[in-house]
Scaffold this active site. Structure first.
Site, PDB file in Angstrom:
ATOM      1  NE  ARG A  13      24.243  13.129  60.175  1.00  0.00           N
ATOM      2  CZ  ARG A  13      24.312  12.200  60.642  1.00  0.00           C
ATOM      3  NH1 ARG A  13      23.667  12.515  61.045  1.00  0.00           N
ATOM      4  NH2 ARG A  13      23.389  11.709  59.631  1.00  0.00           N
TER       5      ARG A  13
ATOM      6  NE  ARG B  41      27.083  11.963  52.492  1.00  0.00           N
ATOM      7  CZ  ARG B  41      27.139  10.558  53.938  1.00  0.00           C
ATOM      8  NH1 ARG B  41      27.309   9.920  53.256  1.00  0.00           N
ATOM      9  NH2 ARG B  41      25.804  11.002  54.546  1.00  0.00           N
TER      10      ARG B  41
ATOM     11  NE  ARG C 104      26.044   8.490  62.334  1.00  0.00           N
ATOM     12  CZ  ARG C 104      25.623   8.075  61.862  1.00  0.00           C
ATOM     13  NH1 ARG C 104      25.328   7.331  60.910  1.00  0.00           N
ATOM     14  NH2 ARG C 104      26.136   9.217  60.710  1.00  0.00           N
TER      15      ARG C 104
END
Ligand code: ADP
Ligand code: AMP
Length: 215
Positions: free
Chosen positions: A172, A89, A161
């Site tokens: 994010r 990532r 979540r």
């Protein structure tokens, strides 16, 4: 034998596609997000550490994540290859991983980049539900469970979540744009990057990924 990376922003459909792809190519699906969530649930030291970052929508530190994945892929069940979902990532992780693989005489075969516009990602994350037991993703509207709150695959409880709250999703996406998106350039240079349009039906995305992987 295939070593594959699934790349794409949060909500692109990596987890949704991963099970079928791993099955078709007979390789192991490894999701770093699932591993971190399992550790959070069990309250392990790794879980406690990872939670600090996950709750904010930030990335878990590179060294910790690289060690985790590099240990995992050396286990016997990865001998026939693996599908990495959510790793690497950052460019640091990608470089670290390439060096690690090279030291073992190995290399990645394919990197599939699932492309989806931000406007589609927000509602996908907002409606996402995940099985507590097996991690299978659902969507309240686009891919609901047959029985509300119960996983079709394993009967586990399906939940939302914490990091799918809209504010955290936005962070994010920002983290993705800043830290993960540069990986497409990195893998393009290696000549193993294949882009797939993720803004299509799940079946069509699956077919396109299989085609990109040479099936
Ligand atoms: P990622 O693992 O990339 O974060 P997921 O596979 O969990 O993404 O998918 C995010 C959400 O979008 C889930 O709720 C999933 O059911 C839904 N989804 C995935 N692919 C599609 C698609 N092609 N069309 C509509 N919804 C999708
Ligand atoms: P995911 O399930 O892939 O959406 O990941 C959920 C969260 O786990 C991310 O927002 C990060 O906090 C953490 N995470 C997962 N994979 C990585 C990674 N390769 N590097 C750093 N953090 C990660």
């Amino acid at each position: 034998m295939k070593r594959v990376v699934l790349l794409g922003p949060p909500g692109a459909g990596k987890g949704t596609q991963a099970t079928g792809i791993a099955e078709k190519f007979n390789i192991l699906h490894i999701s770093t997000g699932d591993i971190f969530r399992a550790n959070v649930k069990q309250g392990t030291p790794l879980g406690l550490k990872a939670k600090e970052y996950m709750d904010k929508g930030a990335l878990v530190p590179d060294e910790l994540t690289c060690d985790l994945v590099e240990d995992r892929i050396m286990q016997d069940d990865c001998k026939n290859g693996y599908l990495l979902d959510g790793f690497p990532r950052t460019v640091f992780q990608a470089e670290h991983f390439d060096k690690f693989l090279a030291s073992k005489g190995q290399q990645l075969d394919d990197v599939i980049d699932i492309e989806v516009p931000d406007s589609v990602l927000i509602p996908r994350a907002a409606g996402r539900r995940v099985c507590k037991q097996c991690g299978k993703p659902y969507h309240v509207e686009f891919n609901p469970t047959k029985v509300e709150g119960v996983c079709d695959a394993c009967g586990g409880e399906v939940y939302q979540r914490a990091d799918d709250a809209e504010e955290t999703v936005r962070n994010r996406l920002k983290v993705y744009a800043e830290q993960t998106a540069p990986l497409t350039g990195y893998y393009k240079n290696s000549g193993i990057l294949k882009a797939v349009n993720g803004d299509q039906t799940m079946d069509k995305v699956f077919a396109d990924i299989c085609k990109a992987l040479g099936e």
